[in-house]
Design an enzyme around this catalytic site. Structure first.
Site, mmCIF file in Angstrom:
data_model
loop_
_atom_site.group_PDB
_atom_site.id
_atom_site.type_symbol
_atom_site.label_atom_id
_atom_site.label_comp_id
_atom_site.label_asym_id
_atom_site.label_seq_id
_atom_site.Cartn_x
_atom_site.Cartn_y
_atom_site.Cartn_z
ATOM 1 N N TYR A 118 0.819 -1.219 0.000
ATOM 2 C CA TYR A 118 0.000 0.000 0.000
ATOM 3 C C TYR A 118 0.851 1.268 0.000
ATOM 4 O O TYR A 118 0.491 2.264 -0.602
ATOM 5 C CB TYR A 118 -0.953 0.010 1.195
ATOM 6 C CG TYR A 118 -2.141 -0.899 1.027
ATOM 7 C CD1 TYR A 118 -3.009 -0.720 -0.050
ATOM 8 C CD2 TYR A 118 -2.407 -1.928 1.915
ATOM 9 C CE1 TYR A 118 -4.108 -1.547 -0.228
ATOM 10 C CE2 TYR A 118 -3.500 -2.757 1.748
ATOM 11 C CZ TYR A 118 -4.351 -2.567 0.673
ATOM 12 O OH TYR A 118 -5.428 -3.377 0.503
ATOM 13 N N GLU A 217 0.484 -29.197 19.403
ATOM 14 C CA GLU A 217 -0.320 -28.865 18.227
ATOM 15 C C GLU A 217 -1.639 -28.182 18.555
ATOM 16 O O GLU A 217 -1.993 -27.176 17.950
ATOM 17 C CB GLU A 217 -0.614 -30.144 17.413
ATOM 18 C CG GLU A 217 -1.585 -29.887 16.248
ATOM 19 C CD GLU A 217 -1.858 -31.119 15.387
ATOM 20 O OE1 GLU A 217 -1.117 -32.101 15.498
ATOM 21 O OE2 GLU A 217 -2.820 -31.076 14.611
#
Lengths: 390, 390
Positions: A118, A217
């Site tokens: 941007y 996990e």
């Protein structure tokens, strides 16, 4: 009165004065790289010659694997980009992105890849039309910097995502942006919550007496171990990876393990995804991003479980799920094409065992024996036996 | 010597002694609900009659919407499940899950939905074959408890995921599991890192002088505002939702805003997903889970931006992206079918404006005017004007 009301409602000053930036060794190195590159271009132009920029080739053809090093590395191949009518735009964009990087190092600021895209919207003809263009240029710069031992985070381009929660026997040392003074963050002090890893961890220091890092996990398992203060009983640091760990999480574990010389044990689901995606990415990185593996893999990681053998040893057969076709495909692919698994016989045996059983088991399957079986039986036994997969 | 070595290598005790559980008012209420339900079943059986369990009907047909209440609510419809040959298994499973809930309340423990499924593997014929079965039973129990003002978290069944990072002018009060003493977690003290919200937040307390909560969609924007200590300059609390906020994040914001009576401003991308998914879910909840909205929506939330009008006001036209077909479909669907947007004219106008411009803008598009334009210009101006969408 109206005046006073207005004053009260006005928003507080929007900025906090920040401490003047102290450049550390890596910052100096980053500036040297950028200035050196710019100088070479300038000298060529001043000498009325065409400047060129050289980047390591980012392709599988330029990747080498050495089991001793433990991760995919970038080879010596280079791609040169000489200034020409065709390259003038990307040439300018590359220099612009490096100039912003210099500015950010000097001001202790950062940009995400998306922000960098941007920012270019104000560059006139030089602007990027799509983010994929700025990402490509940035990948080139990242590869270049990696040869100097500098990561993209050092260039102050941060990943969009962070994630990764930490609890346990660890003090993280960060810097207060306003005062410049060190601050200590005690990861035993978050109760049922935890410390959330920032987008870049290059500036962090660590204090710990922990015996190991446990990379977990699932969020549910992390919450269980944290709520029961497993980290205190086992003297360890818990890190939730929430699936495949992000760059920031991998780098955090790596820097911590390197710095404090402590082992890292992975505790994931026993399925091809847990093994070949989560664990492998943590340990050796990925093949298509060889230029970053040296920063983001954790070669000292070992696989604690859940292993296919655990399904027998802990009688989890009726708490398993059938392997799906995609699981079987992923497992066979790992056995055939993945240099990491191919190089380790114990892994070949484990994956073949899983395929012959035809089932997978989640780490939470241990709850079959009681919610806290994992704390009271499973982890102590695994840590005592120390039969980890490589 | 060998003996000593062995001793050193043995793992530390795996459990930490936990403080005896002090039951609070909501815990008492939870136990009363479970015991009352069990008593009714037992009395019927003792009287040689067939027991039945009654649950609120979880279907759109049993949902009511009152703009004053501000979220979809469960109606009075009930579904009875009488004990019969056909229902005996799910009847038993329901009572079993409620029995575990009782045990967890008493022991200050919890289980994820997935763990609850695995625990059943030890129930013999009564076990769940698939998690979808245990989830359905749990949804019934959750709906039942919701009528008493009790959430599933109160029953000690926690969601698998948490997520949600917090930084700024807030002290979170948690309880030390080991000592039972309160601990204070100061969210101004985490440097570039942050506080990660736990899976359940029912037990947390808050201390704050903040003027508002800013709920931020993207990790990159959260990191920018945190690194620049925007929370100090603006005296606020930053919460990163990382896309659609999880249950834990929504409940955290809701409890904080209720408890401290402070406004909540949402700062998300200007696109149909940011508006109709992220913001709407945060504010009014979702239609297909009416029984939980009373806990998980944040009716006091207001939409700070990015608004379609901001694209004009901040000259972001060349930093936008074209609306895709899926965006247009989602926006039109919101205008036509969503009772929340239908009930608010300013939203109808805003969404129509977006459709007529045909573009979307990300919050990071503000970087076009400089990386810190958002801190120095955008947020102060929006907070001063206070023209928020409802």
């Amino acid at each position: 009165m109206a005046e006073r009301k207005k004053k009260e409602e006005a928003p507080a000053a929007a900025t906090v004065k920040r401490a003047p930036r102290k450049l550390d060794g890596l910052d100096q190195k980053t500036l040297k790289l950028i200035e050196g590159t710019a100088d070479r271009v300038r000298t060529k132009i001043d000498g009325r010659a065409l400047p060129e920029l050289k980047f390591p080739t980012r392709a599988l053809s330029n990747v080498k694997y050495d089991a001793k090093v433990g991760y995919f590395e970038l080879g010596r191949g280079q791609t040169a980009r000489a200034l020409s009518v065709n390259t003038v735009k990307s040439f300018a964009q590359t220099l612009r992105l490096m100039a912003i990087s210099k500015e950010m190092v000097e001001n202790n600021d950062f940009a995400t890849k998306r922000e960098a895209y941007y920012v270019s919207k104000n560059w006139g003809d030089c602007k990027f039309n799509e983010q994929v263009e700025s990402d490509t240029v940035m990948d080139d710069i990242e590869a270049l910097a990696s040869l100097e031992g500098l990561s993209r985070e050092q260039l102050r381009y941060y990943p969009e995502e962070h994630g990764g929660s930490v609890a346990g026997e660890l003090v993280v040392i960060d810097t207060d942006a306003e005062t410049g003074r060190p601050i200590e963050i005690d990861c035993t002090g978050f109760g049922s919550g935890s410390y959330s890893i920032p987008h870049s961890v290059e500036h962090l220091g660590f204090k710990t007496d922990a015996k190991f890092v446990l990379a977990i996990e699932t969020g549910g398992m992390f919450q269980r171990l944290n709520n029961h203060k497993y980290w205190k009983a086992a003297k360890c640091i818990l890190v939730e990876t929430a699936g495949v760990p992000t760059r920031a999480t991998r780098r955090f574990i790596r820097r911590l393990a390197d710095d404090k010389k402590i082992p890292v044990y992975a505790f994931v689901d026993c399925d091809p995804y847990g093994i070949a995606n989560i664990y492998r990415t943590l340990k050796v990185g990925s093949g298509n991003a060889a230029h970053i593996n040296r920063f983001f893999c954790v070669p000292q990681a070992q696989y604690l479980g859940v292993t296919p053998q655990d399904i027998h040893d802990f009688k989890l057969q009726d708490a398993t799920h059938k392997l799906l076709e995609v699981d079987v495909k992923r497992a066979k692919d790992a056995l055939k094409n993945d240099p990491f698994f191919v190089a380790h016989k114990p892994w070949i045996r484990a994956i073949e065992q899983m395929l012959s059983m035809g089932v997978r088991a989640e780490q939470q399957a241990l709850a079959k024996w009681g919610l806290n079986f994992v704390i009271e039986e499973y982890l102590p036994r695994k840590l005592k036996e120390k039969k980890f997969l490589p």
